[in-house]
Design a protein around this motif. Structure first.
Motif, PDB file in Angstrom:
ATOM      1  N   TYR A 231       0.828  -1.210   0.000  1.00 50.35           N
ATOM      2  CA  TYR A 231       0.000   0.000   0.000  1.00 50.35           C
ATOM      3  C   TYR A 231       0.861   1.258   0.000  1.00 50.35           C
ATOM      4  O   TYR A 231       0.574   2.239  -0.693  1.00 50.35           O
ATOM      5  N   MET A 232       1.919   1.242   0.783  1.00 47.09           N
ATOM      6  CA  MET A 232       2.772   2.426   0.915  1.00 47.09           C
ATOM      7  C   MET A 232       3.508   2.722  -0.384  1.00 47.09           C
ATOM      8  O   MET A 232       3.663   3.880  -0.780  1.00 47.09           O
ATOM      9  N   LEU A 264      -3.381   6.413   2.512  1.00 43.77           N
ATOM     10  CA  LEU A 264      -3.474   5.141   3.223  1.00 43.77           C
ATOM     11  C   LEU A 264      -4.374   5.323   4.432  1.00 43.77           C
ATOM     12  O   LEU A 264      -4.236   6.298   5.175  1.00 43.77           O
ATOM     13  N   LEU A 265      -5.334   4.422   4.632  1.00 43.61           N
ATOM     14  CA  LEU A 265      -6.238   4.498   5.776  1.00 43.61           C
ATOM     15  C   LEU A 265      -5.935   3.372   6.751  1.00 43.61           C
ATOM     16  O   LEU A 265      -5.835   2.199   6.352  1.00 43.61           O
ATOM     17  N   GLU A 266      -5.800   3.724   8.000  1.00 45.29           N
ATOM     18  CA  GLU A 266      -5.677   2.718   9.059  1.00 45.29           C
ATOM     19  C   GLU A 266      -6.940   2.778   9.917  1.00 45.29           C
ATOM     20  O   GLU A 266      -7.191   3.761  10.610  1.00 45.29           O
ATOM     21  N   ARG A 267      -7.729   1.728   9.881  1.00 43.71           N
ATOM     22  CA  ARG A 267      -8.990   1.685  10.623  1.00 43.71           C
ATOM     23  C   ARG A 267      -8.705   1.146  12.030  1.00 43.71           C
ATOM     24  O   ARG A 267      -9.009  -0.002  12.365  1.00 43.71           O
ATOM     25  N   PHE A 268      -8.133   2.013  12.844  1.00 46.65           N
ATOM     26  CA  PHE A 268      -7.610   1.577  14.142  1.00 46.65           C
ATOM     27  C   PHE A 268      -8.697   1.235  15.156  1.00 46.65           C
ATOM     28  O   PHE A 268      -8.409   0.645  16.198  1.00 46.65           O
ATOM     29  N   THR A 269      -9.947   1.588  14.857  1.00 45.40           N
ATOM     30  CA  THR A 269     -11.029   1.256  15.792  1.00 45.40           C
ATOM     31  C   THR A 269     -11.558  -0.159  15.580  1.00 45.40           C
ATOM     32  O   THR A 269     -12.354  -0.647  16.385  1.00 45.40           O
ATOM     33  N   LEU A 270     -11.131  -0.816  14.498  1.00 37.98           N
ATOM     34  CA  LEU A 270     -11.576  -2.169  14.205  1.00 37.98           C
ATOM     35  C   LEU A 270     -10.536  -3.179  14.658  1.00 37.98           C
ATOM     36  O   LEU A 270      -9.335  -2.868  14.735  1.00 37.98           O
ATOM     37  N   PRO A 271     -10.930  -4.407  14.952  1.00 34.03           N
ATOM     38  CA  PRO A 271      -9.967  -5.440  15.363  1.00 34.03           C
ATOM     39  C   PRO A 271      -8.908  -5.670  14.296  1.00 34.03           C
ATOM     40  O   PRO A 271      -9.218  -5.815  13.104  1.00 34.03           O
ATOM     41  N   GLY A 272      -7.661  -5.674  14.700  1.00 35.81           N
ATOM     42  CA  GLY A 272      -6.554  -5.899  13.771  1.00 35.81           C
ATOM     43  C   GLY A 272      -6.116  -4.678  13.009  1.00 35.81           C
ATOM     44  O   GLY A 272      -5.153  -4.744  12.234  1.00 35.81           O
ATOM     45  N   SER A 273      -6.787  -3.550  13.188  1.00 36.63           N
ATOM     46  CA  SER A 273      -6.439  -2.288  12.504  1.00 36.63           C
ATOM     47  C   SER A 273      -6.187  -2.505  11.011  1.00 36.63           C
ATOM     48  O   SER A 273      -5.079  -2.292  10.516  1.00 36.63           O
ATOM     49  N   PRO A 274      -7.193  -2.949  10.262  1.00 34.85           N
ATOM     50  CA  PRO A 274      -6.983  -3.192   8.821  1.00 34.85           C
ATOM     51  C   PRO A 274      -6.614  -1.908   8.080  1.00 34.85           C
ATOM     52  O   PRO A 274      -6.974  -0.805   8.488  1.00 34.85           O
ATOM     53  N   VAL A 275      -5.914  -2.090   6.957  1.00 37.18           N
ATOM     54  CA  VAL A 275      -5.426  -0.972   6.153  1.00 37.18           C
ATOM     55  C   VAL A 275      -6.120  -0.996   4.792  1.00 37.18           C
ATOM     56  O   VAL A 275      -6.357  -2.071   4.220  1.00 37.18           O
TER      57      VAL A 275
END
Length: 487
Positions: A231-232, A264-275
């Motif tokens: 992704y990066m 790039l989005l980090e969904r840190f509120t979800l389990p595993g912090s999906p990207v």
């Protein structure tokens, strides 16, 4: 008869020419109505009294008419817009407070009516709209809402339904070589609206953006083991392509190009912090112009092809932007080739990919206007040469023939660069200050933008002594240094 004629002359003379100066002055302070019999004082800003003064043009009128004949026959009076002061408009009451009309807008509407471009009904409608808009200036402001919750809108509905989440948005700055991290409030739909072989695309609304620019596409890899680096690299590559686009646009091509910003989005509120990958939503017909191995769309538009050729030429054969696709000339998801095949993900086909491009590329009018050479010569001439250490020399020594071959310079060209360099070497040390680099480049016909100077200096000053030798300058100038476009 002679006596009667002379008597008539004297009577007329004494009627128009009073005997005393005071009487003459009083005469010119009174109304000049055409019948010559009105002695009433003049109205303000007019030569006529209030009975004979036209309220519209201040000209002469009959006391039995509201306006003069000229104003009465004008299109404005016929449409009902032009009326005497205090008489009101036909079909409309005068506003309680004065209306400040937009003179320029009214004049434009009047001109259209007089030229026959609009009829009387349309003329009246437009004038009425202008007046209604002006009235709003004098209206009392509406009562403000009692709370923020009372303000409706898309964001308010999403928040009320709890269909939003906090995410980290990461963007890459190619020139600064740095990542930037911000907090965003977004709504990502649960069902993808499109899916390819590798990724699924979801509609996303960014609540931190204005309503007109808050629609995005969030992409998730179908491979659950997809690395963060993938992704990066995509974000870095797309921002680097935008840099090439900015340089291309400086040459004023027929159509400018643009690469949308990838993040790039980090969904840190979800389990595993999906990207997830993220980019603005582009509305329109999506077209793939080229791929990364020589494919060209049947329409073979000039701009995508010329831009790829330009990127190869501008980087001295080190890089090439391919896989051009998007809506119009707003592109996304490009691929970058490097001459050594390193970096830029699995789609980097290296020198072989560049060769495939030139095999199918036909130089068009844009290529020629940019001064790009023939495709075969461009590939053979600008492809990166093998790196080797060159013999060390100072500007006051003649370089060896193999050094000139390495630089690709003729003796006369080297002599010119040497003289320009020597003029800036004020101490005779064989080096110039890094601050003199822009001056040296301008002397040689190349203007470096201010924002690039810092990055260029970090590359040129290989020994880190804060000064620049002729060897260091020539290594960069002829494209043999790890320059701005290194990964």
């Amino acid at each position: 008869s002679t006596q009667s004629t002379w008597g008539h002359f004297l009577s007329v003379y004494f009627f128009f020419v009073p005997c005393s100066p005071d009487a003459m002055a009083d005469r010119f302070l009174s109304c000049h109505h055409l019948d010559g019999e009105c002695g009433v004082a003049k109205a303000a800003e007019s030569n006529f009294c209030v009975h004979h003064c036209c309220p519209t043009c201040k000209g002469d009128k009959s006391s039995t008419e509201k306006v003069c004949k000229q104003c009465k026959g004008s299109p404005k009076f016929a449409s009902g817009r032009l009326s005497p002061k205090g008489s009101g408009r036909s079909g409309h009451r005068l506003p309680a407070k004065p209306v400040r009309r937009s003179k320029s807008e009214e004049a434009q509407v009047d001109m259209l009516f007089e030229k026959g471009a609009i009829n009387a009904e349309e003329h009246e409608r437009r004038i009425h709209r202008i007046e209604e808009d002006c009235k709003k200036i004098f209206e009392a402001p509406p009562t403000p809402p009692k709370s923020i919750a009372a303000i409706s809108g898309l964001c308010a509905k999403l928040v009320a339904a709890k269909e939003y989440e906090l995410v980290y948005r990461c963007t890459y700055d190619f020139l600064a070589r740095d990542w930037r991290k911000t907090l965003a409030v977004v709504n990502i739909e649960k069902t993808p609206f499109s899916a390819g072989n590798l990724r699924a695309a979801y509609r996303m609304t960014d609540l931190t953006k204005p309503d007109a620019n808050n629609q995005y596409v969030a992409k998730s890899s179908k491979d659950k083991n997809e690395s963060l680096q993938t992704y990066m690299v995509d974000c870095q590559m797309q921002d680097m392509c935008q840099y090439f686009a900015e340089q291309y646009n400086k040459y004023h091509p027929p159509k400018e190009v643009k690469f949308i910003e990838a993040s790039l989005l980090e969904r840190f509120t979800l389990p595993g912090s999906p990207v997830m990958a993220c980019e603005p939503f582009i509305d329109g017909k999506y077209i793939k112009h080229t791929n990364n191995f020589g494919y060209v769309n049947a329409d073979a538009r000039s701009t995508p092809q010329a831009f790829s050729h330009f990127s190869h030429h501008y980087s001295g054969g080190k890089y090439m932007v391919v896989d051009i696709q998007g809506v119009g000339d707003v592109y996304t998801d490009p691929q970058m080739h490097s001459d050594d095949g390193h970096g830029f993900g699995k789609g980097n086909m290296g020198a072989e990919g560049m060769k495939k491009f030139f095999e199918s590329h036909k130089c068009n009018s844009i290529c020629k206007s940019l001064g790009l050479t023939d495709k075969i010569e461009a590939f053979q001439g600008t492809i990166a040469r093998p790196r080797r250490k060159m013999n060390s020399f100072r500007y006051n020594r003649d370089p060896e023939t193999k050094d000139l071959e390495f630089f690709g310079l003729q003796p006369a060209e080297f002599k010119h660069i040497e003289e320009c360099f020597h003029q800036l070497d004020r101490t005779g040390s064989g080096e110039i200050e890094l601050s003199d680099l822009p001056t040296l480049c301008r002397t040689l016909g190349q203007d470096i933008p201010t924002r690039q100077i810092v990055q260029v200096m970090h590359i040129i000053d290989t020994d880190g002594n804060g000064a620049l030798s002729l060897t260091e300058f020539l290594t960069w100038w002829t494209g043999h240094a790890e320059d701005l476009f290194q990964n």
